[in-house]
Motif scaffolding. Sequence first.
Motif, PDB file in Angstrom:
ATOM      1  N   ASP A 282      36.017  31.164  46.121  1.00 58.23           N
ATOM      2  CA  ASP A 282      36.864  31.739  45.234  1.00 58.23           C
ATOM      3  C   ASP A 282      37.937  32.220  46.235  1.00 58.23           C
ATOM      4  OD1 ASP A 282      34.643  31.396  43.470  1.00 58.23           O
ATOM      5  OD2 ASP A 282      34.338  33.266  43.226  1.00 58.23           O
ATOM      6  N   PHE A 283      39.038  32.761  45.402  1.00 58.97           N
ATOM      7  CA  PHE A 283      40.175  33.528  45.856  1.00 58.97           C
ATOM      8  C   PHE A 283      40.797  34.551  44.685  1.00 58.97           C
ATOM      9  CE2 PHE A 283      42.804  29.845  44.509  1.00 58.97           C
ATOM     10  CZ  PHE A 283      44.061  30.665  44.112  1.00 58.97           C
ATOM     11  N   CYS A 284      41.466  35.432  45.106  1.00 62.85           N
ATOM     12  CA  CYS A 284      42.245  36.291  44.146  1.00 62.85           C
ATOM     13  C   CYS A 284      43.635  36.559  44.970  1.00 62.85           C
ATOM     14  CB  CYS A 284      41.618  37.553  43.935  1.00 62.85           C
ATOM     15  SG  CYS A 284      41.602  38.726  45.227  1.00 62.85           S
ATOM     16  N   ALA A 285      44.545  36.979  43.925  1.00 57.15           N
ATOM     17  CA  ALA A 285      45.641  37.486  44.352  1.00 57.15           C
ATOM     18  C   ALA A 285      46.173  38.817  43.819  1.00 57.15           C
ATOM     19  CB  ALA A 285      46.907  36.422  43.540  1.00 57.15           C
ATOM     20  N   VAL A 286      46.559  39.825  44.860  1.00 56.52           N
ATOM     21  CA  VAL A 286      46.639  41.007  44.634  1.00 56.52           C
ATOM     22  C   VAL A 286      47.990  41.717  44.510  1.00 56.52           C
ATOM     23  CG1 VAL A 286      45.902  43.392  45.522  1.00 56.52           C
ATOM     24  CG2 VAL A 286      44.385  41.497  45.841  1.00 56.52           C
ATOM     25  N   ASP A 287      48.476  42.448  43.411  1.00 59.44           N
ATOM     26  CA  ASP A 287      49.676  43.043  43.628  1.00 59.44           C
ATOM     27  C   ASP A 287      49.666  44.364  44.547  1.00 59.44           C
ATOM     28  OD1 ASP A 287      51.760  44.521  42.813  1.00 59.44           O
ATOM     29  OD2 ASP A 287      51.839  44.169  40.759  1.00 59.44           O
ATOM     30  N   VAL A 288      50.550  43.906  45.600  1.00 63.17           N
ATOM     31  CA  VAL A 288      50.605  44.928  46.726  1.00 63.17           C
ATOM     32  C   VAL A 288      50.995  46.167  46.393  1.00 63.17           C
ATOM     33  CG1 VAL A 288      51.655  45.501  48.842  1.00 63.17           C
ATOM     34  CG2 VAL A 288      50.928  43.202  48.249  1.00 63.17           C
ATOM     35  N   LYS A 289      51.873  46.270  45.178  1.00 62.86           N
ATOM     36  CA  LYS A 289      52.514  47.512  44.739  1.00 62.86           C
ATOM     37  C   LYS A 289      51.403  48.596  44.177  1.00 62.86           C
ATOM     38  CE  LYS A 289      56.294  49.861  42.196  1.00 62.86           C
ATOM     39  NZ  LYS A 289      57.461  49.542  41.504  1.00 62.86           N
ATOM     40  N   LYS A 290      50.353  47.955  43.232  1.00 61.84           N
ATOM     41  CA  LYS A 290      49.503  48.443  42.770  1.00 61.84           C
ATOM     42  C   LYS A 290      48.258  48.431  43.403  1.00 61.84           C
ATOM     43  CE  LYS A 290      51.359  47.519  38.173  1.00 61.84           C
ATOM     44  NZ  LYS A 290      51.366  46.694  36.869  1.00 61.84           N
ATOM     45  N   MET A 291      47.982  47.426  44.433  1.00 59.93           N
ATOM     46  CA  MET A 291      46.770  47.263  44.996  1.00 59.93           C
ATOM     47  C   MET A 291      45.637  46.861  43.803  1.00 59.93           C
ATOM     48  SD  MET A 291      46.949  46.799  48.182  1.00 59.93           S
ATOM     49  CE  MET A 291      45.470  46.801  48.818  1.00 59.93           C
TER      50      MET A 291
END
Length: 401
Positions: A285-294
């Motif tokens: 699996d993998f995920c993408a994370v919004d850095v500003k909101k974490m």
Amino acid sequence: MVGGGGEASAAGGGKVACAAWIRRREEKAAAAAAARVFAAYGRAAGAAGSPAALEVLGFDAKECSLSPEPLARAVLGEGGAGDAPRGIAVHPAGDEVVCATATGCRLFKLIFEEFTVRIIPRDAPPLESVGPQKCLAFSTDGAKFAIGGEDGHLRIFHWPSMNVLLDEPKAHKSFRDMDISLDSEFLVSTSTDGSARIWKIDEGAPLVNLTRSSDEKIECCRFSRDGMKPFLFCTVAKGSKVVTVVWNISDWERIGYKRLLGKPISTLSVSLDGKYLALGSNDGDFCAVDVKKMEVSHWSKKVHLGSSVTSIEFCPTERVVISTSHQWGAELTKLNVPADWKEWQVWLVLLALFLASAILFYVFYERSDTFWNFPMGRHQPAKPFNVLKESPPVPEDQNPW
């Protein structure tokens, strides 16, 4: 998931072992801001006897797909185990590629023409006999190149002269991950034993060891890329729990952490603009994370079913990633995240605001009182008067005598 790319090629090649994006800026003045995007594949030897090779494929942004056949191909060897590709690093200018194998690194020059691409092998003696390398990284400005070996040997070169900036045979027990800061000042490296170290590149010396408790292991690492306040992201494992920890690079102290993927993490990546992190797991699996909101903005499950994700690379122009694994090869995935503003959209909004301002000014001018339309200079009329109520003014004698 958009499509694959890890299956054996039509020419009988093996699976894709490693992948990277190539961003090639146009040299013509009329297309100075344009960029062509390609993908580089390190393909293992095939069962039919085809040797391991480095391939360059075209990328179609509209269809979000790679070309079915490579635009160019360079053989890495005679097909032995020592020629198998293990990692790829692309120079930021998009004209050079370093491919790591079991025996060392190979350097290739990329020649882009209007309809074709050529791959030309280049001699690079300092890289060719260094043994198997786990980590490869160019600095953002392309002036430095670093490699970290399975034997724990760290080498940093000035590029393209290949003058040695740092040569440390005992940097780690064995390299786990590595990254170079946006300003090319620092290098962070992690070891298979869980330790992590910061290096001062220009001084060619270690700066500090990241603090951790005895039961913690620092595994993957990436510097921030948004150009704002710089941070260091690391995944830290404690037993079966894994969190993403943020370090402040001004004093190298922890400032926070968050549990994002919720399972053991195999790889970490950051987008070119620094807005997103990508975390890959040991089960595919993998995920993408919004850095500003974490916060997790995209989740892809079973992309590499049952196989550890070995790398994730963000496309430099689109919200698309290439992920790789030993069992399934390469997979192309379009991220389900909010769309970014294009440059032409920003200019269109600015033009619309300008036109709206001009129209409002014109309407205000036409419908305003007589002050705005009052003539100036000698064309200015006398003050109007009502003949029924008052007489015209009598000029006074301006002579004081």
